[in-house]
Design a protein around this motif. Structure first.
Motif, short mmCIF file in Angstrom:
data_model
loop_
_atom_site.label_atom_id
_atom_site.label_comp_id
_atom_site.label_asym_id
_atom_site.label_seq_id
_atom_site.Cartn_x
_atom_site.Cartn_y
_atom_site.Cartn_z
N ASP A 83 0.86 -1.18 -0.02
CA ASP A 83 0.08 -0.13 0.10
C ASP A 83 1.01 1.40 -0.11
O ASP A 83 1.48 1.32 0.94
CB ASP A 83 -0.88 0.03 1.15
N ARG B 124 0.49 4.16 0.38
CA ARG B 124 0.13 5.28 1.41
C ARG B 124 0.94 4.99 2.58
O ARG B 124 1.01 5.95 3.57
CB ARG B 124 -1.32 5.24 1.59
N ASP B 125 1.46 3.83 2.89
CA ASP B 125 2.16 3.34 4.14
C ASP B 125 3.64 3.38 3.77
O ASP B 125 4.14 2.41 3.09
CB ASP B 125 1.58 2.12 4.38
N GLU B 126 4.37 4.31 4.33
CA GLU B 126 5.98 4.42 4.16
C GLU B 126 6.72 3.09 4.58
O GLU B 126 7.63 2.68 3.95
CB GLU B 126 6.70 5.57 4.67
N ALA C 186 5.33 0.09 4.71
CA ALA C 186 4.99 -1.02 3.65
C ALA C 186 5.91 -0.75 2.48
O ALA C 186 6.29 -1.66 1.85
CB ALA C 186 3.27 -0.92 3.01
N ASP D 232 -3.00 11.01 0.16
CA ASP D 232 -2.17 9.89 0.75
C ASP D 232 -1.78 9.03 -0.51
O ASP D 232 -0.66 8.55 -0.69
CB ASP D 232 -2.92 9.05 1.56
#
Length: 231
Positions: A54, A56-58, A60, A104
Motif C-alpha cells: 500500500d 500510502r504506508d511508508e 510498507a 495519501d
C-alpha cells in the motif's frame, strides 16, 4: 536506457496503465516488480514478481523495496509511480476522508516510493522515475477539485525532483494523460470509457519511449490527449 536485464518497479500494477506498463517493460526485456494491493490477474512471467504494498504506508513501501531487492537484485533502474485514484464531488460536500485518501495515494505515495529508490539510484548514478499525473493536473475541473489539486502536486513534485537529481544521472519524467480507457471512470459520474479515449497501451508506449531515450537527454514533462475525444 537499454531495458534488457534492468529492474523496474511499477506501482498500481493490477489494472489499466500500470498493467499495460508492466507488460510493455517485460516485452523489452526488463525484470519487473509490481507493487500494489491487488496482484494483476492472470499475469504470469518469469521476469515478473508481485509484492503486496500500500503506497500510502511508508513502512510498507520500505518493506516492498527490501523484498524487491532480495528477489531481483540490489539495482533499481526504473520506478513508475502509477498508483492513484480520483473521487468526484463538490467542495462544500466533500468528505474529509476522501480528500485525504487521494492525497495519501496520489501525492504521498509518489513521495514515499521516490524517496525509497533514490539512494540506490544515486549509488548507481543512473535511474529513471516516471510520475503519472493527469490533464487534471494542468487545469481545474468542476467537481474534481481534490483530484486536480493532488495531480497539480505531482507535477510540482516532479519538476522539483528532476532538478535535484539530474546531476546524479537520474531522469524524472511527468506524464499527464487525458481520458484513457481504464477503471478510473468507475467512480466518476457521467463518464464511461469509450473507443475515442486513449488506451492504457498508448500511455505505456510513451513510457517505454521515454525510458529508452539516450543518456544525454530526457523528457521532463508531456501531455497526452485523445485526437478525437468527442467522436
Amino acid at each position: 536506457m537499454d531495458l534488457t536485464g534492468k529492474v523496474a518497479i511499477v506501482t498500481g500494477a493490477s489494472k489499466g496503465i500500470g498493467r499495460a506498463t508492466v507488460e510493455a517493460l517485460l516485452a523489452r526485456g526488463a525484470a519487473v516488480a509490481g507493487w500494489g494491493r491487488t496482484a494483476p490477474e492472470g499475469l504470469v512471467h518469469e521476469r515478473f514478481q508481485f509484492f503486496e504494498c500500500d503506497v500510502r504506508d511508508e513502512v510498507a513501501v520500505a518493506e516492498a523495496l527490501t523484498n524487491t531487492q532480495r528477489e531481483l537484485g540490489p539495482e533499481i533502474h526504473v520506478l513508475v509511480n502509477n498508483a492513484g485514484l480520483g473521487i468526484a464531488g463538490a467542495v462544500d460536500g466533500f468528505k474529509t476522508d476522501d480528500w485525504k485518501l487521494m492525497f495519501d495515494t496520489n501525492v504521498h505515495g509518489t513521495f514515499f516510493c521516490s524517496r525509497a529508490v533514490l539512494p540506490q539510484m544515486k549509488r548507481q548514478q543512473v535511474g529513471h522515475i516516471i510520475n503519472i499525473a493527469s490533464i487534471a493536473g494542468t487545469t481545474g475541473i468542476e467537481n474534481m477539485a481534490g483530484y486536480c489539486a493532488s495531480k497539480f502536486a505531482v507535477r510540482g513534485f516532479s519538476q522539483s525532483l528532476f532538478k535535484e537529481v539530474r546531476n546524479h544521472g537520474i531522469k524524472v519524467t511527468c506524464v499527464s494523460p487525458g481520458s484513457t480507457q481504464t477503471n478510473f471512470f468507475d467512480d466518476i459520474p457521467g463518464t464511461t470509457p469509450n473507443d475515442a479515449m486513449m488506451s492504457p497501451a498508448d500511455i505505456a508506449g510513451f513510457i517505454i519511449y521515454s525510458l529508452e531515450t539516450p543518456f544525454n537527454f530526457h523528457v521532463v514533462e508531456v501531455e497526452m490527449r485523445p485526437l478525437q475525444p468527442k467522436k
